[in-house]
Design an enzyme around this catalytic site. Structure first.
Site, PDB file in Angstrom:
ATOM      1  N   GLU A 220      54.952 -30.579  -1.730  1.00 29.55           N
ATOM      2  CA  GLU A 220      55.927 -31.753  -2.177  1.00 29.55           C
ATOM      3  C   GLU A 220      55.540 -31.990  -3.474  1.00 29.55           C
ATOM      4  OE1 GLU A 220      57.501 -34.468   1.253  1.00 29.55           O
ATOM      5  OE2 GLU A 220      55.490 -33.965   1.941  1.00 29.55           O
ATOM      6  N   ALA A 279      45.733 -40.859  -1.933  1.00 26.39           N
ATOM      7  CA  ALA A 279      46.972 -41.132  -2.504  1.00 26.39           C
ATOM      8  C   ALA A 279      46.950 -41.902  -3.824  1.00 26.39           C
ATOM      9  CB  ALA A 279      48.114 -41.713  -1.797  1.00 26.39           C
ATOM     10  N   ARG A 316      38.035 -41.164  -3.302  1.00 25.98           N
ATOM     11  CA  ARG A 316      39.080 -42.434  -3.220  1.00 25.98           C
ATOM     12  C   ARG A 316      38.718 -43.292  -4.098  1.00 25.98           C
ATOM     13  NH1 ARG A 316      35.500 -45.055   2.057  1.00 25.98           N
ATOM     14  NH2 ARG A 316      33.834 -45.915   0.581  1.00 25.98           N
ATOM     15  N   ARG A 317      39.699 -44.477  -4.141  1.00 27.55           N
ATOM     16  CA  ARG A 317      39.146 -45.523  -5.316  1.00 27.55           C
ATOM     17  C   ARG A 317      39.111 -46.800  -4.680  1.00 27.55           C
ATOM     18  NH1 ARG A 317      39.971 -45.800 -10.725  1.00 27.55           N
ATOM     19  NH2 ARG A 317      41.293 -43.847 -10.805  1.00 27.55           N
ATOM     20  N   SER A 319      39.223 -50.198  -3.977  1.00 30.75           N
ATOM     21  CA  SER A 319      40.443 -51.233  -4.192  1.00 30.75           C
ATOM     22  C   SER A 319      39.774 -52.389  -5.036  1.00 30.75           C
ATOM     23  CB  SER A 319      41.245 -51.627  -2.925  1.00 30.75           C
ATOM     24  OG  SER A 319      40.119 -51.941  -2.105  1.00 30.75           O
TER      25      SER A 319
END
Length: 343
Positions: A220, A279, A316-317, A319
């Site tokens: 996608e 994401a 990952r980041r 947050s």
């Protein structure tokens, strides 16, 4: 007489006699010596890499030669092409070397899209200079400098000539649709893409030439030129991979097996097996990442490039701090089998 690749093609030329495109119905890799020997004197082939334009008389002679050695697929092709007004070309490549003609480039791109050769396995050096910009229309390929008159002619006859794109590459589906795939929007897959059996490309998915998927995947996002995605990996909506034409340079970006690149994420380094990119996170080779242990304590801060190709990583980041963190990926990515059914 050795042979790397062989193809009898039908194509389109400009008014000036320049090849615009070539369609190869049943190209061959490592064709039998008997096949090449049987047709050599019919077309004046004396070895090397050649793209030989074929006359109607030579086409008939080829049919007889193919039948004499039981090359039924090739003989059937000559029967179908008999009487065509379109130009014909016989492309014989003794070796996989730098292409010299448009017909050679199209043969190699067709080998990729028909899954007869994998990405990065063919010499495509200098191919861009051999591919003309073409208007891909409802009436086929038209030279860009001839388009306006063709549009005017169509209007004079009460028709509208639809222009789908102006590009060096046509869409793959007009030249090859390999078995076991699903495509939401055929215009988003260029000729020269390698689409593995079991792959679904959704409407926003994109696959460039000399790139693609090696097996079951849900695409996608964007697979840029040169990027190869391993079996069982998914690319989420809007994600991107940095290709050799978009900043990757000579570094080959790849995605290992059973990986997940999240929606709107991005990848600028080779990814090992069973890895996940969160994401919205774009990771390049120069990104500074914080390595965490099982208790989320900092182990080291390194460039992401140092992790290239390593398996079982979760990118990952944080947050709160915005830092990119990397942990061992404890959860395997299991694809939804229902999404990948093609029957």
């Amino acid at each position: 007489m050795s042979n790397f690749a062989f193809g009898l093609g039908v194509g389109t030329k400009s008014a000036a006699g320049q090849w615009l495109e070539v369609y190869y119905y049943a190209p061959l890799v490592d064709a039998a010596d008997t096949l090449v020997e049987a047709i050599a004197d019919k077309v004046g082939y004396q070895g090397g890499n050649q793209a030989i334009e074929i006359s109607a008389e030579q086409l008939k002679a080829l049919e007889v030669a193919f039948l004499s050695i039981d090359a039924e697929d090739q003989a059937e092709l000559t029967e179908i092409l008999e009487g065509t007004r379109q130009p014909l070309v016989l492309c014989i490549l003794e070796t996989d070397s730098k292409p010299e003609t448009t017909a050679e480039v199209y043969l190699k791109l067709s080998l990729l899209s028909q899954r007869l050769a994998r990405p990065h396995s063919l010499d495509l050096t200098g191919m861009f200079g051999l591919l003309p910009n073409v208007a891909w229309t409802s009436e086929g390929a038209i030279a860009q400098n001839e388009l306006a008159k063709r549009q005017l002619s169509a209007r004079a006859q009460g028709r509208i000539l639809e222009v789908y794109s102006v590009d060096k590459f046509p869409k793959m589906a007009n030249y090859a649709v390999p078995e076991g795939i699903r495509i939401g929007d055929a215009a988003r897959i260029r000729l020269g893409a390698y689409v593995g059996e079991g792959t679904t490309v959704m409407h926003e998915g994109f696959i460039n030439f000399n790139a693609g998927t090696l097996g079951v995947s849900m695409v996608e996002g964007r697979i840029s030129a040169g990027v190869v995605v391993g079996n069982g990996s998914d690319l989420g909506g809007g994600c991107s991979t940095m290709g050799t034409l978009s900043g990757g340079n000579n570094l080959v970006i790849s995605v290992g097996e059973n990986c997940l690149i999240g929606a709107n994420a991005g990848l600028g380094l080779p990814l090992g097996d069973r890895c996940t990119v969160e994401a919205g996170l774009y990771v390049t080779g120069s990104s500074k990442v914080t390595l965490l242990d099982d208790t989320n304590q900092t182990v080291a801060v390194v460039k992401a490039a140092e992790l290239a190709g390593k398996p079982d990583l979760l990118f990952r980041r944080n947050s709160q701090t915005g830092q990119i963190e990397v942990k061992t990926n404890q959860s395997a990515i299991e694809l939804n089998a229902e999404l990948h059914k093609h029957n």
